[in-house]
Design a protein around this motif. Sequence first.
Motif, mmCIF file in Angstrom:
data_model
loop_
_atom_site.group_PDB
_atom_site.id
_atom_site.type_symbol
_atom_site.label_atom_id
_atom_site.label_comp_id
_atom_site.label_asym_id
_atom_site.label_seq_id
_atom_site.Cartn_x
_atom_site.Cartn_y
_atom_site.Cartn_z
ATOM 1 N N ASN A 122 0.891 -1.172 0.000
ATOM 2 C CA ASN A 122 0.000 0.000 0.000
ATOM 3 C C ASN A 122 0.923 1.214 0.000
ATOM 4 O OD1 ASN A 122 -1.089 2.327 1.574
ATOM 5 N ND2 ASN A 122 -2.953 1.089 1.579
ATOM 6 N N ARG A 123 0.718 2.120 -0.975
ATOM 7 C CA ARG A 123 1.675 3.235 -1.121
ATOM 8 C C ARG A 123 1.566 4.282 -0.005
ATOM 9 N NH1 ARG A 123 4.370 2.972 -6.160
ATOM 10 N NH2 ARG A 123 3.313 1.636 -7.657
ATOM 11 N N GLN A 124 0.580 4.130 0.857
ATOM 12 C CA GLN A 124 0.527 5.029 2.017
ATOM 13 C C GLN A 124 1.340 4.422 3.157
ATOM 14 O OE1 GLN A 124 -3.338 5.547 3.920
ATOM 15 N NE2 GLN A 124 -2.760 7.574 4.654
ATOM 16 N N SER A 183 -0.827 -1.885 -10.976
ATOM 17 C CA SER A 183 -0.293 -1.158 -9.803
ATOM 18 C C SER A 183 0.911 -0.293 -10.168
ATOM 19 C CB SER A 183 0.042 -2.142 -8.687
ATOM 20 O OG SER A 183 1.046 -3.057 -9.075
ATOM 21 N N HIS A 184 1.312 -0.410 -11.440
ATOM 22 C CA HIS A 184 2.411 0.448 -11.908
ATOM 23 C C HIS A 184 1.924 1.463 -12.940
ATOM 24 C CE1 HIS A 184 5.488 -1.860 -9.833
ATOM 25 N NE2 HIS A 184 4.904 -2.948 -10.248
ATOM 26 N N GLU A 185 0.594 1.631 -13.036
ATOM 27 C CA GLU A 185 0.055 2.602 -14.011
ATOM 28 C C GLU A 185 0.023 3.985 -13.361
ATOM 29 O OE1 GLU A 185 -2.758 -0.543 -16.499
ATOM 30 O OE2 GLU A 185 -3.695 1.084 -15.331
ATOM 31 N N ILE A 310 10.749 7.733 -2.795
ATOM 32 C CA ILE A 310 9.452 7.799 -3.477
ATOM 33 C C ILE A 310 8.808 6.429 -3.658
ATOM 34 C CG2 ILE A 310 9.935 9.940 -4.709
ATOM 35 C CD1 ILE A 310 10.719 8.276 -7.141
ATOM 36 N N ASP A 311 9.576 5.370 -3.419
ATOM 37 C CA ASP A 311 9.024 4.020 -3.641
ATOM 38 C C ASP A 311 9.895 3.007 -2.915
ATOM 39 O OD1 ASP A 311 7.565 1.902 -4.762
ATOM 40 O OD2 ASP A 311 8.778 1.847 -6.593
ATOM 41 N N ILE A 312 9.264 1.994 -2.371
ATOM 42 C CA ILE A 312 10.016 0.898 -1.743
ATOM 43 C C ILE A 312 9.432 -0.400 -2.283
ATOM 44 C CG2 ILE A 312 10.765 -0.165 0.429
ATOM 45 C CD1 ILE A 312 10.063 2.415 1.874
ATOM 46 N N ASN A 313 10.304 -1.301 -2.695
ATOM 47 C CA ASN A 313 9.859 -2.535 -3.365
ATOM 48 C C ASN A 313 10.378 -3.764 -2.642
ATOM 49 O OD1 ASN A 313 8.737 -1.194 -5.841
ATOM 50 N ND2 ASN A 313 10.837 -0.433 -5.898
ATOM 51 N N TYR A 314 9.465 -4.700 -2.412
ATOM 52 C CA TYR A 314 9.886 -5.953 -1.787
ATOM 53 C C TYR A 314 10.432 -6.913 -2.838
ATOM 54 C CZ TYR A 314 10.108 -10.456 0.273
ATOM 55 O OH TYR A 314 10.590 -11.675 0.678
HETATM 56 MG MG MG Z 1 7.582 0.068 -6.905
#
Ligand code: MG
Length: 347
Positions: A122-124, A183-185, A310-314
């Motif tokens: 969740n981006r929040q 989810s990447h749009e 700005i973004d964190i990816n697992y």
């Molecule tokens: Mg990402």
Amino acid sequence: MRLHGEVSFDEDEEEVVMVPAALSSPLNGGAVAVTRLVVGYALTKKKVKSFLQPKLLLLARKKGISLVAIDDTRPLAEQGPFDIILHKITSKEWQQVLEDYHDEHPEVTVLDPPNAINHLNNRQSMLAEVSDLNLSSFYGEVCTPRQLVIMKDPSSIPTAVAMAGLTLPLVAKPLVVDGTSKSHELSLAYDEASLSMLDPPLVLQEFVNHGGILFKVYIIGETIQVVRRFSLPDVNTYDLLNNVGVYRFPRVSCAAASADHADLDPHIAELPPRPLLEKLGKELRGRLGLRLFNVDMIRELGTKDRYYIIDINYFPGFGKMPGYEHIFTDFLLNIAQSKYKKCLTGG
Ligand SMILES: [Mg+2]
Ligand SMILES: O=P(O)(O)O[C@@H]1[C@@H](O)[C@H](OP(=O)(O)O)[C@@H](OP(=O)(O)O)[C@@H](O)[C@H]1OP(=O)(O)O
Ligand SMILES: Nc1ncnc2c1ncn2[C@@H]1O[C@H](COP(=O)(O)OP(=O)(O)O)[C@@H](O)[C@H]1O
Ligand SMILES: [Mg+2]
């Protein structure tokens, strides 16, 4: 700790203990460890292709690491035994299977715990964990752009943005990150009125000019590697005054194409200082409870040391990292080694 084999003696009368880890130093009493580490993996076909590259499989085998595909058509309890389970499957069913299995097998290391991974879906909540970092004594300031979550009612967005005092342009990102292309749009919005064309639930994040270069900070346990990637171009005042609307933009920075060798302005291309990255990695591992992730970080244009996450990816595309096969296999062995040392010392 389950030992895979039993204590035996080789021709030199050296005690040889089969342990599930490569211990470089001799064991108690001079025994030499023979290694075998069993890592079960539950990954999509796409991930297997991008991550389990031949050079990783070869090196793993040399280091005594067995990488075993988990069969999702059979009960996990009937498979194994495993020392480590490595996974990147987003379904709730899989998370439940994994949690039930771990309740029965606490000695198995799960990389990474599903409840920690969920934070990044969740981006929040993803950025909430890092909005109050205080790293300024470590060669720079790291923060997150101002953002606003919109759950529904697109017509309310322009007023909500005006009330929140967000500065245009804004990046609109789907709130949920679930591995789907949807989810990447992402879109870039130049004016408030056009915001009502967006499709909640989403997060609206202030766009930060950063010279078109982004830093991908990969974290594998305690190892940190940073690469440059091409990013969105800056938006200047002229662009703002002469553009209206919301524009979808393609995925820019996950391409393997590195910007590390491009002819760039050194002020833009200069990597964040190593001490900052080390401190950031330590902070994020602790706050997120994760060991396999990366961070998209940008430096605000015109500043020397103001960075934004700005973004964190697992479990991102580690296969794109130069030398990832060495880093990853050592990481796996270190997990087993520290578990085994704990077992020896009763720690
Ligand atoms: Mg990402
Ligand atoms: O979201 P980003 O910044 O593009 O990073 C992607 C992302 O982590 C992506 O995972 P998902 O969000 O689609 O689940 C990764 O795909 P894989 O899991 O198939 O590898 C990409 O590899 C990431 O790109 P990068 O490694 O460049 O950050
Ligand atoms: N707040 C922002 N300011 C400037 N550029 C941004 C911002 N947010 C995203 N971007 C650009 O959009 C790209 C994708 O955004 P990101 O949040 O990383 O989504 P994804 O999870 O799809 O990678 C980033 O790599 C960067 O190039
Ligand atoms: Mg990203």
